[in-house]
Design an enzyme around this catalytic site. Structure first.
Site, mmCIF file in Angstrom:
data_model
loop_
_atom_site.group_PDB
_atom_site.id
_atom_site.type_symbol
_atom_site.label_atom_id
_atom_site.label_comp_id
_atom_site.label_asym_id
_atom_site.label_seq_id
_atom_site.Cartn_x
_atom_site.Cartn_y
_atom_site.Cartn_z
ATOM 1 N NE ARG A 52 -14.588 12.152 -6.907
ATOM 2 C CZ ARG A 52 -13.787 13.017 -6.358
ATOM 3 N NH1 ARG A 52 -12.810 13.592 -7.076
ATOM 4 N NH2 ARG A 52 -13.914 13.371 -5.091
ATOM 5 N N GLY A 53 -16.950 14.881 -7.300
ATOM 6 C CA GLY A 53 -16.523 16.072 -6.580
ATOM 7 C C GLY A 53 -17.522 17.172 -6.908
ATOM 8 C CB ALA A 54 -19.503 19.417 -4.713
ATOM 9 N NE ARG A 95 -22.795 11.141 -6.735
ATOM 10 C CZ ARG A 95 -21.602 11.170 -6.129
ATOM 11 N NH1 ARG A 95 -20.584 11.796 -6.680
ATOM 12 N NH2 ARG A 95 -21.434 10.587 -4.957
ATOM 13 C CD GLN A 209 -14.673 8.580 -3.444
ATOM 14 O OE1 GLN A 209 -14.381 7.779 -2.561
ATOM 15 N NE2 GLN A 209 -15.918 8.819 -3.797
ATOM 16 C CG ASP A 250 -20.398 16.447 -1.604
ATOM 17 O OD1 ASP A 250 -19.510 16.039 -0.823
ATOM 18 O OD2 ASP A 250 -20.370 16.254 -2.828
ATOM 19 C CG ASN A 260 -16.886 16.019 2.523
ATOM 20 O OD1 ASN A 260 -16.984 16.302 1.337
ATOM 21 N ND2 ASN A 260 -15.745 15.568 3.035
ATOM 22 C CE LYS A 261 -17.756 10.272 -1.021
ATOM 23 N NZ LYS A 261 -18.963 9.667 -1.639
HETATM 24 O O1 MRU Z 1 -18.759 10.913 -4.088
HETATM 25 P P1 MRU Z 1 -17.766 11.973 -4.461
HETATM 26 O O2 MRU Z 1 -16.432 11.434 -4.821
HETATM 27 O O3 MRU Z 1 -18.311 12.908 -5.511
HETATM 28 O O4 MRU Z 1 -17.604 12.806 -3.129
HETATM 29 C C1 MRU Z 1 -16.750 13.911 -3.131
HETATM 30 C C2 MRU Z 1 -16.669 14.602 -1.825
HETATM 31 O O5 MRU Z 1 -17.278 14.230 -0.856
HETATM 32 C C3 MRU Z 1 -15.862 15.867 -1.815
HETATM 33 O O6 MRU Z 1 -15.252 16.043 -0.578
HETATM 34 C C4 MRU Z 1 -16.772 17.066 -2.107
HETATM 35 O O7 MRU Z 1 -17.554 16.827 -3.247
HETATM 36 C C5 MRU Z 1 -16.003 18.309 -2.298
HETATM 37 S S1 MRU Z 1 -15.038 18.335 -3.765
HETATM 38 C C6 MRU Z 1 -14.261 19.842 -3.820
#
Ligand code: MRU
Length: 372
Positions: A52-54, A95, A209, A250, A260-261
């Site tokens: 996970r994470g963009a 996603r 997270q 994201d 973002n999250k």
């Molecule tokens: O649902 P996730 O854990 O994939 O969400 C991640 C985030 O929101 C991060 O802040 C974003 O992807 C940036 S990661 C460099």
């Protein structure tokens, strides 16, 4: 405790036939790698946030494209292109919000379309592997550069600075270094004692997270690290302990609105009230110039159980109650102090700033406006 910089989040296996992923659902208690090579397993790993994470899901998307294309049993290029299109569409459906997934798939597909007439299928498979490797390698350099620009901001604030972050945009969310946590890694590389920084990690309900990943990363790096429930961010900001906020993103729209999250927009609103600089760390691949504003960003909705049951010994909400579970929210660009990219820091008006940096709309085969 293993320094997270030593952990690979996503790599190609030695025989180049599968993807090796660090299963982030098990962290921080267990450090386990999984090997995936089937479309359904890769899709599940992305959907379930094993990776996970963009940027990390972008790298996974690129490797997925290559690994699945490599398995195709045809020498006919038209057939190969047709099957690759299906692979791209399927993996992209895992996603919707993080643009890096579709960005990486679109980039792989562009290579295929541009070079299909000058290569055999066998040659094309090698070319796709090289492109996926390049996406991962570039991500490491991009994250380092974001870290350098972020570190310049930390230097201005001086040693002893308090930093708040939300979710995890650390090394675990990228190929290496991270975005929002990269400035702290770069500070240490530049001779700062880890204890010169105090990092406050929002736990980040419902999937934690912040508590599980950011707090682990920062603590393992030796930094003075605190976890707080999301509803404690305002308390900490009011206390005067927070000098700057770094968050990841994201998808950033052309006007600087960004997804973002879930919970990020609340942090930004509180930061504005207390006059705390709020920076978004964004690889240019996360900036989607095809979207004018954040209103166009599709927000992923997830299962109710993540809110009502997950992490609890027993269900913690009445049976049958309605549940709201958006995975992301959109923060208004007016709340953003600056957007740190690998090319420099963008300031308002953001669209002009992005254009000056050469960040332009990219061609899309998936994730087109009409699909939103
Ligand atoms: O649902 P996730 O854990 O994939 O969400 C991640 C985030 O929101 C991060 O802040 C974003 O992807 C940036 S990661 C460099």
């Amino acid at each position: 405790m293993e320094n997270a910089l030593n952990l690979d989040t996503v790599v190609l296996s030695e025989d180049k036939k599968s993807i090796i992923l660090l299963d982030q659902t098990l962290l921080p208690n267990e450090c386990k790698y999984i090997t995936v090579d089937k479309a359904e397993d890769i899709w599940e790993a992305i959907y379930s946030l094993r990776v996970r994470g963009a940027p990390a899901i972008g790298c996974t998307g690129a490797y997925a494209y290559y690994v699945l294309a490599d398995k195709l049993d045809t020498t006919d290029m038209d057939e190969f292109v047709k099957e690759c299109t299906k692979i791209m569409e399927y993996i992209n459906s895992s996603r919707p919000t993080a643009v890096n997934l579709s960005w990486a798939l679109n980039r792989m597909h562009s290579v295929l379309l541009a070079e299909k007439d000058s290569k055999t299928v066998a040659e094309m498979k090698v070319r796709l592997m090289e492109e996926a490797d390049a996406i991962r390698e570039e991500d490491i350099q991009i994250s380092r550069n974001i870290g350098k620009y972020g570190f310049e901001l930390l230097e201005k604030l001086g040693k002893g600075v308090g930093i708040m972050t939300h979710c995890n945009a650390g090394t675990l969310a990228t190929a290496k270094y991270g975005t929002a946590l990269a400035p702290m890694y770069i500070a240490i590389e530049n001779g700062w004692d880890p204890k010169d920084m105090h990092v406050y990690c929002d736990e980040t309900r419902p999937l934690l997270q912040g508590a599980r990943l950011s707090a682990y990363e920062m603590q393992a790096a030796g930094i003075d690290t605190y976890v707080q429930c999301d509803n404690m961010a305002s308390y900490t900001m009011k206390s005067g302990k927070v000098g700057i906020i770094f968050v990841g993103c994201d998808r950033v729209a052309a006007n600087g609105d960004f997804a973002n999250k879930i919970g990020t927009s609340g942090v930004a609103i509180i930061a504005k009230y207390y006059g705390i600089p709020f920076y978004v760390c964004a690889p240019s691949s996360t900036i989607d110039m095809t979207m004018e504003s954040g209103d166009e960003i599709r927000i992923e909705q997830r299962k109710a159980e993540e809110v009502t049951e997950m992490w609890y010994k027993e269900r913690m909400a009445p049976e049958g109650v309605g549940v709201v579970n958006p995975a992301f929210d959109v923060t208004d660009h007016e709340l953003v102090t600056g957007i740190i990219t690998e090319k420099g820091i963008a300031y308002a008006p953001f669209k002009e700033s992005f254009e000056k940096m050469g960040i332009l709309p990219v061609e899309k085969f998936v994730d087109k406006k009409e699909d939103q």
